[in-house]
Design a protein around this motif. Sequence first.
Motif, PDB file in Angstrom:
ATOM      1  N   ASP A   1       2.083   6.449  -6.764  1.00  0.00           N
ATOM      2  CA  ASP A   1       0.785   6.728  -7.369  1.00  0.00           C
ATOM      3  C   ASP A   1       0.444   5.703  -8.460  1.00  0.00           C
ATOM      4  OD1 ASP A   1      -1.588   8.040  -7.679  1.00  0.00           O
ATOM      5  OD2 ASP A   1      -0.801   9.597  -9.015  1.00  0.00           O
ATOM      6  N   ILE A   2       0.568   4.446  -8.088  1.00  0.00           N
ATOM      7  CA  ILE A   2       0.198   3.363  -9.010  1.00  0.00           C
ATOM      8  C   ILE A   2      -0.757   2.415  -8.280  1.00  0.00           C
ATOM      9  CG2 ILE A   2       2.264   3.480 -10.459  1.00  0.00           C
ATOM     10  CD1 ILE A   2       3.460   1.175  -8.883  1.00  0.00           C
ATOM     11  N   GLU A   3      -1.316   1.486  -9.045  1.00  0.00           N
ATOM     12  CA  GLU A   3      -2.336   0.592  -8.473  1.00  0.00           C
ATOM     13  C   GLU A   3      -1.706  -0.548  -7.669  1.00  0.00           C
ATOM     14  OE1 GLU A   3      -6.136  -2.066 -10.023  1.00  0.00           O
ATOM     15  OE2 GLU A   3      -4.851  -1.062 -11.499  1.00  0.00           O
TER      16      GLU A   3
ATOM     17  N   ALA B   1       2.484   1.731  -3.426  1.00  0.00           N
ATOM     18  CA  ALA B   1       1.493   2.175  -4.419  1.00  0.00           C
ATOM     19  C   ALA B   1       1.152   3.655  -4.215  1.00  0.00           C
ATOM     20  CB  ALA B   1       0.242   1.304  -4.317  1.00  0.00           C
ATOM     21  N   GLU B   2       1.017   4.052  -2.957  1.00  0.00           N
ATOM     22  CA  GLU B   2       0.701   5.462  -2.652  1.00  0.00           C
ATOM     23  C   GLU B   2       1.835   6.374  -3.097  1.00  0.00           C
ATOM     24  OE1 GLU B   2      -1.785   4.607   1.327  1.00  0.00           O
ATOM     25  OE2 GLU B   2      -0.070   5.985   1.561  1.00  0.00           O
ATOM     26  N   LYS B   3       3.052   5.976  -2.720  1.00  0.00           N
ATOM     27  CA  LYS B   3       4.213   6.831  -3.014  1.00  0.00           C
ATOM     28  C   LYS B   3       4.444   6.977  -4.517  1.00  0.00           C
ATOM     29  CE  LYS B   3       6.668   5.696   1.254  1.00  0.00           C
ATOM     30  NZ  LYS B   3       6.867   6.992   1.906  1.00  0.00           N
TER      31      LYS B   3
ATOM     32  N   LYS C   1       0.842  -1.215   0.000  1.00  0.00           N
ATOM     33  CA  LYS C   1       0.000   0.000   0.000  1.00  0.00           C
ATOM     34  C   LYS C   1       0.869   1.253   0.000  1.00  0.00           C
ATOM     35  CE  LYS C   1      -4.219  -1.491   2.255  1.00  0.00           C
ATOM     36  NZ  LYS C   1      -4.646  -1.965   3.550  1.00  0.00           N
TER      37      LYS C   1
END
Length: 172
Positions: free
Chosen positions: A26-28, A22-24, A19
């Motif tokens: 900006d991907i799924e 993905a946040e850092k 998670k």
Amino acid sequence: MKNIVLTGFMGSGKTTIGKLIAEKLDIELIDTDSEVIKEFSMTIDKIFEVHGEKKFREVETRVIERVSKLENVVISTGGGVVLNPENVKLLRENGVIYFLYASAESILKRLKDDDTRPLLKSGDKLSNIIKLLNMRMPFYKNCDFEINTDILTPELAAEKIISIHLAKESKR
Ligand code: S3P
């Protein structure tokens, strides 16, 4: 970008670290357990109880076949995915595999109150963890990079994986 694939034992932090990555970036984030849950519309525990582990593994491989075709995503895998060489081969086609190492003691600490893992339900939890972890270690070691989650916070583990991955990508 090649996919960032996270493997490791139950409780090694794949979902939490996945998670954060993905946040850092900006991907799924794709979580293979969640995909299997969607296919059956029941919890992992229930799937094992009603259909058995063999059926669970078949559907898990079907999920891997599908998600390994994607690009530019983080894939957090169930702890048993790497036991099947076919899954590893598929995940490597478009991805780099990161093994999140955790010692049996820290896995126990993280999972001591957890009752959602069917493979750790019966008998003594620590001895089950040690037995399974030892048996699986050669499969986990057969990955591209190893990250020791015992000595890193999830935040730092995520940053380390990102920096390894981006450095590798820039050389492609
Ligand atoms: C398993 C790990 C679980 C889940 C299932 C089987 C395993 O996923 O796929 O209970 O064989 O190690 P997590 O590693 O996300 O707990």
